[in-house]
Motif scaffolding. Structure first.
Motif, PDB file in Angstrom:
ATOM      1  N   TYR A 163      -8.660  -1.008 -12.110  1.00  8.53           N
ATOM      2  CA  TYR A 163      -8.347   0.407 -11.925  1.00  8.53           C
ATOM      3  C   TYR A 163      -6.919   0.566 -11.417  1.00  8.53           C
ATOM      4  N   TYR A 164      -6.261   1.616 -11.872  1.00  4.98           N
ATOM      5  CA  TYR A 164      -4.941   2.001 -11.346  1.00  4.98           C
ATOM      6  C   TYR A 164      -5.062   3.390 -10.746  1.00  4.98           C
ATOM      7  N   TRP A 165      -4.571   3.543  -9.523  1.00  5.66           N
ATOM      8  CA  TRP A 165      -4.691   4.804  -8.806  1.00  5.66           C
ATOM      9  C   TRP A 165      -3.297   5.368  -8.496  1.00  5.66           C
ATOM     10  N   PRO A 166      -2.802   6.340  -9.283  1.00  2.00           N
ATOM     11  CA  PRO A 166      -1.461   6.894  -9.048  1.00  2.00           C
ATOM     12  C   PRO A 166      -1.396   7.812  -7.829  1.00  2.00           C
ATOM     13  N   ASP A 167      -2.536   8.375  -7.439  1.00  2.00           N
ATOM     14  CA  ASP A 167      -2.577   9.290  -6.287  1.00  2.00           C
ATOM     15  C   ASP A 167      -2.907   8.501  -5.028  1.00  2.00           C
ATOM     16  N   VAL A 168      -2.123   8.686  -3.975  1.00  3.68           N
ATOM     17  CA  VAL A 168      -2.301   7.870  -2.768  1.00  3.68           C
ATOM     18  C   VAL A 168      -3.643   8.121  -2.101  1.00  3.68           C
ATOM     19  N   HIS A 169      -4.160   9.353  -2.145  1.00  2.16           N
ATOM     20  CA  HIS A 169      -5.464   9.626  -1.535  1.00  2.16           C
ATOM     21  C   HIS A 169      -6.564   8.860  -2.272  1.00  2.16           C
ATOM     22  N   SER A 170      -6.528   8.894  -3.597  1.00  2.00           N
ATOM     23  CA  SER A 170      -7.500   8.141  -4.387  1.00  2.00           C
ATOM     24  C   SER A 170      -7.341   6.639  -4.152  1.00  2.00           C
ATOM     25  N   ALA A 171      -6.090   6.200  -4.033  1.00  2.00           N
ATOM     26  CA  ALA A 171      -5.823   4.782  -3.804  1.00  2.00           C
ATOM     27  C   ALA A 171      -6.398   4.320  -2.464  1.00  2.00           C
ATOM     28  N   LEU A 172      -6.212   5.126  -1.435  1.00  2.00           N
ATOM     29  CA  LEU A 172      -6.723   4.769  -0.109  1.00  2.00           C
ATOM     30  C   LEU A 172      -8.245   4.729  -0.090  1.00  2.00           C
ATOM     31  N   THR A 173      -8.877   5.682  -0.751  1.00  2.00           N
ATOM     32  CA  THR A 173     -10.343   5.682  -0.776  1.00  2.00           C
ATOM     33  C   THR A 173     -10.879   4.512  -1.583  1.00  2.00           C
ATOM     34  N   SER A 174     -10.187   4.140  -2.658  1.00  2.00           N
ATOM     35  CA  SER A 174     -10.624   2.990  -3.448  1.00  2.00           C
ATOM     36  C   SER A 174     -10.471   1.704  -2.636  1.00  2.00           C
ATOM     37  N   ALA A 175      -9.375   1.586  -1.928  1.00  2.00           N
ATOM     38  CA  ALA A 175      -9.129   0.385  -1.123  1.00  2.00           C
ATOM     39  C   ALA A 175     -10.171   0.244  -0.022  1.00  2.00           C
ATOM     40  N   ALA A 176     -10.606   1.377   0.528  1.00  2.00           N
ATOM     41  CA  ALA A 176     -11.596   1.358   1.608  1.00  2.00           C
ATOM     42  C   ALA A 176     -12.951   0.859   1.134  1.00  2.00           C
ATOM     43  N   LEU A 177     -13.191   0.876  -0.177  1.00  2.00           N
ATOM     44  CA  LEU A 177     -14.472   0.447  -0.732  1.00  2.00           C
ATOM     45  C   LEU A 177     -14.430  -0.994  -1.243  1.00  2.00           C
ATOM     46  N   LEU A 178     -13.286  -1.650  -1.112  1.00  2.00           N
ATOM     47  CA  LEU A 178     -13.183  -3.037  -1.556  1.00  2.00           C
ATOM     48  C   LEU A 178     -13.868  -3.969  -0.555  1.00  2.00           C
ATOM     49  N   SER A 179     -14.130  -5.183  -0.995  1.00  2.00           N
ATOM     50  CA  SER A 179     -14.756  -6.169  -0.112  1.00  2.00           C
ATOM     51  C   SER A 179     -14.296  -7.566  -0.526  1.00  2.00           C
ATOM     52  N   ARG A 180     -14.778  -8.565   0.189  1.00  2.00           N
ATOM     53  CA  ARG A 180     -14.394  -9.941  -0.107  1.00  2.00           C
ATOM     54  C   ARG A 180     -14.732 -10.281  -1.562  1.00  2.00           C
ATOM     55  N   GLY A 181     -13.795 -10.903  -2.240  1.00  2.00           N
ATOM     56  CA  GLY A 181     -13.977 -11.234  -3.649  1.00  2.00           C
ATOM     57  C   GLY A 181     -13.260 -10.286  -4.582  1.00  2.00           C
ATOM     58  N   ASP A 182     -12.903  -9.096  -4.072  1.00  2.00           N
ATOM     59  CA  ASP A 182     -12.112  -8.157  -4.856  1.00  2.00           C
ATOM     60  C   ASP A 182     -10.627  -8.490  -4.694  1.00  2.00           C
ATOM     61  N   VAL A 183      -9.804  -7.951  -5.597  1.00  2.00           N
ATOM     62  CA  VAL A 183      -8.362  -8.186  -5.544  1.00  2.00           C
ATOM     63  C   VAL A 183      -7.619  -6.859  -5.578  1.00  2.00           C
ATOM     64  N   ALA A 184      -6.646  -6.710  -4.681  1.00  2.00           N
ATOM     65  CA  ALA A 184      -5.782  -5.524  -4.654  1.00  2.00           C
ATOM     66  C   ALA A 184      -4.348  -5.972  -4.897  1.00  2.00           C
TER      67      ALA A 184
END
Length: 292
Positions: free
Chosen positions: A166-187
């Motif tokens: 996924y690519y998130w151009p909006d910082v609010h969407s990006a922050l919420t997506s990052a908050a849902l990541l966990s071990r094994g994911d890549v940012a």
């Protein structure tokens, strides 16, 4: 430091140097051959600084002292490929330049950015990033401005071979997506300067959630290094009219393409099938030339 990459390395470290060391660095980068012929006193005088600062500069870029700097500069100057068009100097486009000169300057410097990026790219780091991407259940890619176009390109490439990206151009969407990541994911955060606040904030959140974080930047000692598990660097030198928009983007795309091919090669059959299926899906949208 790679033997063939001293000027590239100095350019990448420039923002992390003191103002006086930066003056030395700019002289060295602008004309390595001339700098290699100067005594330490001559170089210090030309940079309007002291001999002690020149020595500190040498150590800041990983060299023992001034004699080693002169040797490395002379070797690099001997290898350096100069533009065929003598009017292409330093990548800057002077007032009144004709279009032939503009074309020659842009082509030479874009090609140099891609070549120097490839020369200094660390295969071991690339391998580690590809392994993380290959094992990831979810891949998030972040970038702003011109780097955002590169992030979008990488997401599209990965998506076409069946990777969940996924690519998130909006910082609010990006922050919420990052908050849902966990071990094994890549940012993955892409920032030419390594100082883009939105990208740094998102990577910091992703890292706090246990995700593996990757930074792609031109400056290895920039703030983005503090929030990255893996650092990938480009070697682009932006010039007149082109800050953060042209050579840097092509250099970033070079790295992205290397990672993409690395991931695809580890899943060759699946990737080939996915590319065939997605190509077929849009085949009917292509317009053939009509006769008449």
């Amino acid at each position: 430091m790679p033997e063939a990459g001293l000027i590239v390395a100095i350019s990448g470290l420039l923002p992390a140097l003191s103002p006086a060391e930066q003056r030395v660095a700019r002289l060295v980068v602008a004309d390595p051959a001339d700098a290699s012929r100067r005594t330490i006193t001559d170089l210090a005088t030309a940079a309007e600084t002291s001999e002690a600062t020149v020595i500190r500069f040498c150590r800041s870029v990983g060299l023992e002292g001034y004699p080693q700097l002169r040797i490395r500069l002379a070797a690099e100057a001997a290898r350096r490929v100069e533009p065929v068009d003598a009017r292409v100097v330093g990548g800057d486009i002077p007032p009144g330049a004709d279009f032939a000169q503009i074309i020659a300057t842009i082509a030479f410097n874009d090609a140099r950015a891609v070549e120097e990026t490839a020369q200094q790219l660390d295969p071991e780091v690339c391998e580690a990033v590809v392994e993380a991407l290959n094992a990831a259940s979810r891949i998030e890619i972040y970038g702003a401005g011109a780097s955002g176009f590169v992030a979008s390109d990488f997401q599209q490439k990965l998506h076409r071979i069946g990777r969940t990206a996924y690519y998130w151009p909006d910082v609010h969407s990006a922050l919420t997506s990052a908050a849902l990541l966990s071990r094994g994911d890549v940012a993955i955060g892409i920032s030419h300067t390594g100082t883009t606040g939105d990208v740094l904030d998102v990577l910091e959140v992703a890292r706090s959630r246990g995700a593996t974080t990757v930074a792609l930047t031109n400056f290895p000692r920039s703030p983005i290094a503090d929030v990255a598990d893996h650092m990938l660097t480009t070697a682009a030198r932006e010039t007149t009219y082109r800050s953060g928009a042209t050579a840097s983007r092509l250099a970033q795309l070079t790295v992205v393409d290397c990672l993409f091919v690395g991931v695809a090669a580890r899943n060759r059959a699946k990737a080939r099938k996915a590319l065939e299926v997605t190509a077929e899906a849009v085949r009917s949208r292509r317009v053939t030339r009509r006769r008449g």
